[in-house]
Scaffold this active site. Sequence first.
Site, PDB file in Angstrom:
ATOM      1  CE  LYS A  71       9.900  -1.746  -9.093  1.00 34.12           C
ATOM      2  NZ  LYS A  71       9.803  -1.749  -7.641  1.00 34.12           N
ATOM      3  N   GLY A 128      -1.646   1.438   3.412  1.00 35.63           N
ATOM      4  CA  GLY A 128      -1.395   1.716   2.000  1.00 35.63           C
ATOM      5  C   GLY A 128      -1.867   0.552   1.143  1.00 35.63           C
TER       6      GLY A 128
HETATM    7  P1  ATR Z   1       4.085   2.600  -3.872  1.00 36.20           P
HETATM    8  O1  ATR Z   1       4.474   1.996  -5.178  1.00 36.20           O
HETATM    9  O2  ATR Z   1       5.227   3.138  -3.069  1.00 36.20           O
HETATM   10  O3  ATR Z   1       3.218   1.692  -3.077  1.00 36.20           O
HETATM   11  P2  ATR Z   1       1.753   4.053  -4.719  1.00 36.20           P
HETATM   12  O4  ATR Z   1       1.367   2.875  -5.570  1.00 36.20           O
HETATM   13  O5  ATR Z   1       1.624   5.428  -5.268  1.00 36.20           O
HETATM   14  O6  ATR Z   1       3.257   3.926  -4.241  1.00 36.20           O
HETATM   15  O7  ATR Z   1       0.903   3.959  -3.345  1.00 36.20           O
HETATM   16  C1  ATR Z   1       1.004   4.890  -2.327  1.00 36.20           C
HETATM   17  C2  ATR Z   1       0.044   4.488  -1.194  1.00 36.20           C
HETATM   18  O8  ATR Z   1       0.246   5.394  -0.110  1.00 36.20           O
HETATM   19  C3  ATR Z   1      -1.423   4.556  -1.557  1.00 36.20           C
HETATM   20  O9  ATR Z   1      -2.092   3.522  -0.885  1.00 36.20           O
HETATM   21  C4  ATR Z   1      -1.848   5.920  -1.025  1.00 36.20           C
HETATM   22  O10 ATR Z   1      -3.193   6.010  -0.618  1.00 36.20           O
HETATM   23  P3  ATR Z   1      -4.396   6.331  -1.683  1.00 36.20           P
HETATM   24  O11 ATR Z   1      -4.581   5.084  -2.476  1.00 36.20           O
HETATM   25  O12 ATR Z   1      -5.566   6.631  -0.821  1.00 36.20           O
HETATM   26  O13 ATR Z   1      -3.917   7.492  -2.497  1.00 36.20           O
HETATM   27  C5  ATR Z   1      -0.995   6.024   0.220  1.00 36.20           C
HETATM   28  N1  ATR Z   1      -0.736   7.414   0.613  1.00 36.20           N
HETATM   29  C6  ATR Z   1      -0.083   8.355  -0.090  1.00 36.20           C
HETATM   30  N2  ATR Z   1      -0.002   9.514   0.616  1.00 36.20           N
HETATM   31  C7  ATR Z   1      -0.625   9.278   1.792  1.00 36.20           C
HETATM   32  C8  ATR Z   1      -0.899  10.075   2.959  1.00 36.20           C
HETATM   33  N3  ATR Z   1      -0.475  11.342   3.049  1.00 36.20           N
HETATM   34  N4  ATR Z   1      -1.596   9.495   3.971  1.00 36.20           N
HETATM   35  C9  ATR Z   1      -2.024   8.219   3.894  1.00 36.20           C
HETATM   36  N5  ATR Z   1      -1.806   7.422   2.829  1.00 36.20           N
HETATM   37  C10 ATR Z   1      -1.110   7.932   1.790  1.00 36.20           C
END
Ligand code: ATR
Length: 282
Positions: A71, A128
């Site tokens: 992407k 997120g």
């Molecule tokens: P996507 O493309 O689906 O947005 P990503 O870029 O990996 O996937 O982002 C995942 C988001 O979910 C991130 O903001 C992550 O928080 P961190 O930046 O602090 O890692 C958040 N996230 C993932 N697991 C989580 C959890 N168990 N609780 C809260 N936030 C979570």
Amino acid sequence: MKIKGSTNIVGLIGHPVEHSFSPPMHNAAFDALNMDYAYVAFDVDPLNLKSAIEGAKALDIKGLNVTIPHKIEVMQCLDELDEVAGLIGAVNTIDIKNLKGYNTDGIGAIRAIEEVSSIKNKDVVVAGAGGASRAISFYLAKFKANSITILNRNVDKAENLASDILDSNLISEARSDSISEINKYLNDSDILVDTTPVGMHPHINDEPIATADNMHEDLVVFDAVYNPNETVLLSEAIKANAKPVYGIKMLLYQGAESFKIWTGRDAPIDVMEKALNEFLGR
Ligand code: ATR
């Protein structure tokens, strides 16, 4: 569907692609409208991305969806970017004729939410700060939300995203905080968008990022997770008599927007939704 000499090809590039819901969803739409199009999936190794796009143009493929891991890198292969896709910094749809890139993921979420409430002048909390959050947040700004509050475990990432959104001048109020502070914000918010994977299969019994006792009845709660259909967060929204918006709608509307870009026609939403549900075994 009959493939003929005249059949127009659209499709998906990613790595891997074999489990994609997009081929059944788009082909059902083409069938229903009796359109001479077929949608296929191409597994493209990152090393071959540039030649794949050049090849698509040479083969007169009409349009492509783009998924993980292409992407961001695919933007270097394009001649033009839609304004919001440029701000997001990621493309999931290409109009091959003019090599123009779009991001319909973000707009898909907006259309899903707008089934329940308009975005304009609303105060929105986004949980997120990854790729999905970025795509949705810029579209919330484009659709004139009043304010956007990005909450994340890693607060630096939330801060960076909020600052990028402010720099776009699409909106004048964007702030950030730790996701652990979510309850402080919900009372004064109109819409909660969860882009974290919390509650995603197989972790369906995760602790939700917010609970019913902190939600009010007018709160719209959108969860980008689509498996399961009703996530722990949406169960809390239902318990609170708030307004749930299901993640599957984002898949549906991103597809519908891509369909419109490639064909110029309005997508048959009901047909695509049915195909999507069938694919997901619902
Ligand atoms: P996507 O493309 O689906 O947005 P990503 O870029 O990996 O996937 O982002 C995942 C988001 O979910 C991130 O903001 C992550 O928080 P961190 O930046 O602090 O890692 C958040 N996230 C993932 N697991 C989580 C959890 N168990 N609780 C809260 N936030 C979570």
